[in-house]
Design a protein around this motif. Structure first.
Motif, PDB file in Angstrom:
ATOM      1  N   ASP A 158       0.818  -1.210   0.000  1.00  0.00           N
ATOM      2  CA  ASP A 158       0.000   0.000   0.000  1.00  0.00           C
ATOM      3  C   ASP A 158       0.853   1.262   0.000  1.00  0.00           C
ATOM      4  O   ASP A 158       1.305   1.727   1.041  1.00  0.00           O
ATOM      5  CB  ASP A 158      -0.983   0.004   1.181  1.00  0.00           C
ATOM      6  CG  ASP A 158      -2.131   0.980   0.953  1.00  0.00           C
ATOM      7  OD1 ASP A 158      -2.203   1.570  -0.138  1.00  0.00           O
ATOM      8  OD2 ASP A 158      -2.954   1.135   1.871  1.00  0.00           O
ATOM      9  N   GLY A 159       1.051   1.824  -1.176  1.00  0.00           N
ATOM     10  CA  GLY A 159       1.873   3.020  -1.312  1.00  0.00           C
ATOM     11  C   GLY A 159       1.411   4.160  -0.422  1.00  0.00           C
ATOM     12  O   GLY A 159       0.222   4.432  -0.278  1.00  0.00           O
ATOM     13  N   LYS A 160       2.382   4.841   0.153  1.00  0.00           N
ATOM     14  CA  LYS A 160       2.120   5.931   1.112  1.00  0.00           C
ATOM     15  C   LYS A 160       2.248   7.250   0.361  1.00  0.00           C
ATOM     16  O   LYS A 160       3.345   7.768   0.169  1.00  0.00           O
ATOM     17  CB  LYS A 160       3.131   5.827   2.257  1.00  0.00           C
ATOM     18  CG  LYS A 160       2.920   6.797   3.393  1.00  0.00           C
ATOM     19  CD  LYS A 160       3.697   6.376   4.615  1.00  0.00           C
ATOM     20  CE  LYS A 160       5.181   6.219   4.369  1.00  0.00           C
ATOM     21  NZ  LYS A 160       5.903   5.680   5.533  1.00  0.00           N
ATOM     22  N   THR A 161       1.102   7.815  -0.053  1.00  0.00           N
ATOM     23  CA  THR A 161       1.140   8.982  -0.932  1.00  0.00           C
ATOM     24  C   THR A 161       0.514  10.250  -0.355  1.00  0.00           C
ATOM     25  O   THR A 161       0.762  11.334  -0.878  1.00  0.00           O
ATOM     26  CB  THR A 161       0.412   8.671  -2.253  1.00  0.00           C
ATOM     27  OG1 THR A 161      -0.947   8.312  -1.964  1.00  0.00           O
ATOM     28  CG2 THR A 161       1.090   7.528  -2.999  1.00  0.00           C
ATOM     29  N   GLY A 162      -0.321  10.146   0.669  1.00  0.00           N
ATOM     30  CA  GLY A 162      -1.043  11.336   1.110  1.00  0.00           C
ATOM     31  C   GLY A 162      -1.248  11.408   2.605  1.00  0.00           C
ATOM     32  O   GLY A 162      -0.364  11.795   3.366  1.00  0.00           O
ATOM     33  N   GLN A 163      -2.434  11.023   3.049  1.00  0.00           N
ATOM     34  CA  GLN A 163      -2.795  11.154   4.456  1.00  0.00           C
ATOM     35  C   GLN A 163      -1.830  10.406   5.372  1.00  0.00           C
ATOM     36  O   GLN A 163      -1.391  10.933   6.399  1.00  0.00           O
ATOM     37  CB  GLN A 163      -4.222  10.632   4.664  1.00  0.00           C
ATOM     38  CG  GLN A 163      -4.741  10.813   6.091  1.00  0.00           C
ATOM     39  CD  GLN A 163      -6.174  10.325   6.218  1.00  0.00           C
ATOM     40  OE1 GLN A 163      -6.507   9.233   5.789  1.00  0.00           O
ATOM     41  NE2 GLN A 163      -7.026  11.151   6.806  1.00  0.00           N
ATOM     42  N   THR A 164      -1.479   9.185   5.013  1.00  0.00           N
ATOM     43  CA  THR A 164      -0.577   8.411   5.873  1.00  0.00           C
ATOM     44  C   THR A 164       0.840   8.945   5.819  1.00  0.00           C
ATOM     45  O   THR A 164       1.601   8.811   6.780  1.00  0.00           O
ATOM     46  CB  THR A 164      -0.616   6.924   5.479  1.00  0.00           C
ATOM     47  OG1 THR A 164      -1.979   6.508   5.396  1.00  0.00           O
ATOM     48  CG2 THR A 164       0.101   6.070   6.510  1.00  0.00           C
ATOM     49  N   LEU A 165       1.228   9.549   4.702  1.00  0.00           N
ATOM     50  CA  LEU A 165       2.535  10.217   4.622  1.00  0.00           C
ATOM     51  C   LEU A 165       2.618  11.302   5.697  1.00  0.00           C
ATOM     52  O   LEU A 165       3.607  11.402   6.433  1.00  0.00           O
ATOM     53  CB  LEU A 165       2.718  10.811   3.227  1.00  0.00           C
ATOM     54  CG  LEU A 165       4.028  11.552   2.971  1.00  0.00           C
ATOM     55  CD1 LEU A 165       5.198  10.594   3.005  1.00  0.00           C
ATOM     56  CD2 LEU A 165       3.959  12.268   1.617  1.00  0.00           C
TER      57      LEU A 165
END
Length: 410
Positions: free
Chosen positions: A206-213
């Motif tokens: 699961d690529g980390k691109t927005g909220q979790t970044l």
């Protein structure tokens, strides 16, 4: 890929699952644009100084293909993304040859309606044969399989879902595997032995691109400043294929698990609050993520932090996919195998043991780059970014494994 008539000495395949989706199309278009000098490699960590000497394949050495269940040609998909503002105006015509070349290498995914006669092992064998044929025809030194398809529901029982069938095919074809989605992939217990004995490197998920970044940065901040987080709630608004997929509560649960893990790991506790994911078709490829964080300061003073992240999903994901393909290919070349925990920087729910804070993950990634280049301890981490201190055996499949369509990630 290159607009030049000269060919790189060695070429590396990137086999995309969900190859006609928005992310995959942006990956192919972006690689062609950067290779041709039409755009800068903004967002590509592997194009920054710490990665200069670690032996990664060049962007011009990458050759694209993949599987998908849809038949919209990549040039048409790129035109649609241009109309939506995802790709810059004029790019599609400038890289038409590269898009057409990649589209010719896309093979039908499965199963499709009426395709119920093939067993799971038949499907894995067919997928693996497609990948091996791709490698052979292009005389590639190796190929990396990357899953960028839409999120699938969490499976029940022992049946292998589509993402796991494709992952098994990657192992059977002797290819490293990257799961950029929250889907099961190699996480399925039926594939544990096959992955462990494959001799191949793999990464995800699961690529980390927005909220979790943002969470992977803010969580450590609260911990390091000894501020007590009482509650952390969030909302995601997104459209496209992923928005439609995540309207399924089971698929959304798989997505949210990684978001919650980051908070638990960085805060040392699980705060109150949940994440809601809402499908808003009119947003298309854009997403908005909002977080509401309630925390206590000195003498119990109550305070609030709110963040809003608005981004283009494909433009955020594509450079990371290119990074991961290059790093995983190089890991394979150097003889590494098993889960690449050092790539946790890129994922919400990374494989193996490793830190959850972005700064520490970046330090591990830079160290990994140094080892890939034969530098032992790894390259120096820029001070402003530093955080705190082989061939595969055939995958074994359950006789009861069932399959469903892969679908594109939009």
């Amino acid at each position: 890929m290159s607009t030049s008539t000269s060919q790189p000495r060695t070429r590396v395949g990137v086999w995309l699952i969900g190859a006609r989706g928005s992310v995959a199309t942006t990956v192919v278009a972006g690689c062609a644009a950067v290779t041709a000098g039409l755009h800068r490699p903004t967002g590509m960590v592997t194009e920054t100084p710490p990665f200069t000497d670690c032996g990664l394949p060049s962007l011009s050495a990458l050759v694209f293909g993949g599987h998908d269940t849809v038949d919209c040609p990549l040039p048409k998909r790129a035109e649609a993304l241009t109309a939506a503002g995802v790709l810059p105006y004029g790019l599609t015509s400038a890289i038409a040859a590269e898009l057409a070349a990649a589209d010719r290498e896309i093979r039908p995914g499965a199963p499709t309606p009426g395709d119920l006669d093939r067993t799971p092992d038949d499907l894995v064998a067919a997928f693996a044969a497609d990948i091996q044929d791709f490698v052979r025809r292009h005389n590639l030194t190796r190929a990396v399989v990357v899953n960028v398809a839409s999120t699938e529901p969490t499976p029940t029982g022992t049946a292998l879902p589509p993402s796991s069938l494709y992952a098994a095919a990657a192992l059977r074809a002797g290819c490293p595997y990257v799961n950029f989605t929250p889907s099961t992939g190699l996480h399925h217990p039926e594939l544990a032995n096959a992955a462990a004995t494959s001799g191949l490197p793999y990464a995800g998920r699961d690529g980390k691109t927005g909220q979790t970044l943002l969470r992977s940065v803010l969580g450590p901040m609260f911990t390091q400043r000894a501020l007590e987080v009482r509650a952390w709630s969030g909302t995601n608004l997104l459209g496209g294929g992923d928005g439609a997929s995540l309207a399924d509560p089971s698929a959304a649960a798989a997505k949210n698990a990684g978001k919650e893990r980051v908070l638990t790991d960085t805060l040392g506790t699980t705060p109150e609050g949940t994440v809601h994911i809402d499908d808003v078709p009119s947003l298309g490829d854009w997403k908005t993520a909002w977080d509401h964080i309630a925390f206590d300061g000195f003498l119990g003073t109550r305070m609030i932090l709110q963040t809003t992240w608005q981004g283009c999903d494909s433009a955020l994901a594509a450079p990371l996919v290119l990074d991961l393909a290059r790093l995983t290919a190089r890991a394979h070349e150097t003889g590494l195998s098993g889960p690449l925990s050092e790539l946790g920087f890129y994922f919400k729910d990374p494989l193996g043991d490793g830190p959850s804070g972005l700064g520490e993950q970046y330090a591990e990634l830079v160290g990994f780059a140094g080892r890939l280049g034969g530098g032992g301890g790894g390259a120096a981490v820029p001070p402003e970014l530093a955080g705190p201190a082989g061939s595969a055996e055939p995958a074994e499949l359950s006789a009861s494994a069932a399959a469903a369509g892969d679908g594109e990630r939009r």
